[in-house]
Design a protein around this motif. Sequence first.
Motif: not given
Length: 420
Positions: A308, A154, A150, A315, A96, A312, A89, A92
């Motif tokens: 955001t 984050v 996910t 992906r 973010d 993420a 992550a 991302a």
Amino acid sequence: MHSSATLLIEVGGILLALALLGRAGRRIGLSPIPLYLLAGLAFGHGGLVPLSASEGFIEIGAEIGVILLLVTLGLEYSADELVTNVRAAAPAGVVDALLNAVPGAILALVLGWGPVGAVALAGVTWVSSSGVIAKTLADLGRLGNRETPTVLSVLVIEDLAMALYLPILTALLAGLGFAKGSVVLGIALGTVAIVLVIALRFGNWITKLVSADDAEALLLGVLGLTLLVAGIASELQVSAAVGAFLVGIALSGEVAHSATALLSPLRDLFAAVFFVFFGLSTAPETIPPVLLPALALAVVTMGTKVLTGMYAARRAGIGAKGRFRAGLALMPRGEFSIVIAGLAVAAGVDAQLGALATAYVLITVVTGPLLARLSDLDRSKRPKRPTTGIFAKRGDAASAAPGAAGPGTAAASTAATEAL
């Protein structure tokens, strides 16, 4: 000097009021956090019923509340899972930070709060509320959804980023020069790295030292270890909250599960006290002048959080509806935003920053969970998945991410049909 009877009356009245507010909020599907903040505003200086005897008690309770919030979050992840999620992550996490920290920094500069105020407000708008988001996911029955790992990844990236951000902010607020600030940052990063290495290589030994067989000993041991490490971290200019988070990561297995169950009631109690304390420290009359900037900032940064989450989730190979759910889930801000604002106000940054942060958190924490339900409007209501607490356990959701290690891959395959 206030008598012990006055102290007991004030504390008892506050806790009773919080119980009623929390119950009312849950009945209408609202997080109790904004209600606790409003209670603090009502009881604080300039409020309806100013408190005086219990201020010291509430201040200490608030600090313990932050520590317990972070240690229970850390208990949800093993060190190996944490490293796996961070690697997956990391891109991302960068997106973010850029999308959500920059708007806060720009607004602070526009309002004339200077570079330090910009760094502080950037942190307020950057970090989502792990507690509110995890509870929203549980309430909506999404703990087993394919996009949930996910979302959690984050959140973990943000929490780890705080290990770097908070020492920097602390050095800036203290007015340290470049040399001293670099030393403080180096100590902070070194401390975090050492604790992570210990958690990765010797986590099993640490877990064995704290037996899960005796509930009383487990509670005292985990709580004592957490407070000790948090205090040492604070002395080393690392956030006490980050120290507590790392303690949670170091514990695993049955000890982590049992400790979560034992600490959850204490966490809920002292976390409520924490939000009340922040409300107490904010004068109600300071809210109206910053309400429009707070609303504008909330609209912008809730939108950037949606972007955001969608990035993420994309992906991770999540479908369009799952991406939208991930983005909506990340919108609320809460505990860390209040912590950052509290540090800034205590250090002498413009007092309006605290008022703006309070209004901002109130807006996002009320509207965020409500907007998160939008993606369910076009589908029949699913039965809620059972959960034992606010946070999803690793075996339920966090390990279900594609490519993640752990026992959650079965949950991922089960949830894949409903996530796309």
